[in-house]
Design an enzyme around this catalytic site. Sequence first.
Site, PDB file in Angstrom:
ATOM      1  CG  HIS A 168      -2.845  -2.162  -5.690  1.00 36.09           C
ATOM      2  ND1 HIS A 168      -2.781  -2.058  -4.243  1.00 36.09           N
ATOM      3  CD2 HIS A 168      -3.106  -1.185  -6.145  1.00 36.09           C
ATOM      4  CE1 HIS A 168      -3.119  -0.983  -3.981  1.00 36.09           C
ATOM      5  NE2 HIS A 168      -3.465  -0.230  -4.966  1.00 36.09           N
ATOM      6  CD  GLU A 272       0.447  -0.574  -5.161  1.00 42.04           C
ATOM      7  OE1 GLU A 272       0.235  -0.531  -6.338  1.00 42.04           O
ATOM      8  OE2 GLU A 272      -0.044   0.152  -4.219  1.00 42.04           O
TER       9      GLU A 272
HETATM   10  C1  BG6 Z   1      -2.120   2.881  -4.671  1.00 41.21           C
HETATM   11  C2  BG6 Z   1      -2.221   4.226  -5.411  1.00 41.21           C
HETATM   12  O1  BG6 Z   1      -1.486   2.318  -5.692  1.00 41.21           O
HETATM   13  O2  BG6 Z   1      -3.587   2.665  -4.752  1.00 41.21           O
HETATM   14  C3  BG6 Z   1      -2.936   5.064  -4.444  1.00 41.21           C
HETATM   15  O3  BG6 Z   1      -0.819   4.933  -5.301  1.00 41.21           O
HETATM   16  C4  BG6 Z   1      -4.393   4.789  -4.346  1.00 41.21           C
HETATM   17  O4  BG6 Z   1      -3.030   6.690  -4.781  1.00 41.21           O
HETATM   18  C5  BG6 Z   1      -4.365   3.284  -3.934  1.00 41.21           C
HETATM   19  O5  BG6 Z   1      -5.044   5.536  -3.411  1.00 41.21           O
HETATM   20  C6  BG6 Z   1      -5.992   2.691  -3.901  1.00 41.21           C
HETATM   21  O6  BG6 Z   1      -6.519   2.937  -5.109  1.00 41.21           O
HETATM   22  P1  BG6 Z   1      -7.895   2.357  -5.303  1.00 41.21           P
HETATM   23  O7  BG6 Z   1      -8.391   2.896  -6.749  1.00 41.21           O
HETATM   24  O8  BG6 Z   1      -8.021   0.816  -5.142  1.00 41.21           O
HETATM   25  O9  BG6 Z   1      -8.755   3.066  -4.094  1.00 41.21           O
END
Ligand code: BG6
Length: 304
Positions: A168, A272
């Site tokens: 991510h 990602e």
């Molecule tokens: C992304 C998702 O990968 O991560 C989103 O597609 C999400 O929907 C984002 O809001 C952040 O996620 P988190 O759990 O780290 O706040």
Amino acid sequence: MLDELNEQFGRPGVVHFEAGTGGLARAVISTPAAEAHVYLHGAHVTHYRPAGQEPVLFLSPRSRFEPGKAIRGGVPIVFPWFGARAGHPSAPDHGFARISEWAVEGVGQSPDGVVSLILALQPSAATRALWAPDFRVAARVQIGAELAIALEVENRSAAAFSFEEALHTYLRVGDATRASISGLEGVSYLDKTDGLRRKTLGGEPFRLTGETDRVFLDTRGPHAVADPALGRRLVVEKRASGNTVVWNPWREKSAAMADLGDGQWRSMLCVEAANVGDGAVTLAPGARHSMEMVLRVARDAAPT
Ligand code: BG6
């Protein structure tokens, strides 16, 4: 613990372990080619800077650094589910890998100076309470003129299992409103800001104009993020990843995120490497799957 890590895996002048933000243990890597920080919490690369460049990864100044909480920025490892876990409202978003403590299994340096760290995660009482299968996940992080992260999942159960995964990556950009991403032209995606409606991007590089949360289907990469404000391109290559997720919460949503901070959304862009949804991976007993992402900087013209 730090003393033991340094004794077993430290390399004087190149790799040492220390208490990082919030007292969490991290490896600090420093070579003529690059510097990086890798937390054992989540096997999380929070910082990477090739020599002569500005940092490549965004890290929120308001990120939490606490056991059991996700770090906001760097490269969170998403496993074994992506987003909310269907049918399990109390399960942590994006799985348990990013909020678990990983073990260091090895540190090495190749003759050309590239440093490798191998961190591993195996089932614990905490993970078994959330997800039953037996598994081993290894993150192989390579730090040199490029940053490479490979996520290798092995099925150690007697039955097959399926999982989702993502690296991510929070890219640090000068101005997300002026950045564009190539390698997604004409690609179909699920729009998470519009009830997962399936849409197809036009023929131009993708420019973000508002809150963006898209799962691109059937992508192989590479993707290049052009960032005129910093006068550079960040190139993301990936292997064994069929999906690319692009996320930026934009102004309103980020204002409501306690761990992001005012205006920070402009300085980040998540691209990602992933296998999610219909692209989830199924592993037979004993089988392994490895997904990899490589990140490097390409110079553009002077910043504009
Ligand atoms: C992304 C998702 O990968 O991560 C989103 O597609 C999400 O929907 C984002 O809001 C952040 O996620 P988190 O759990 O780290 O706040």
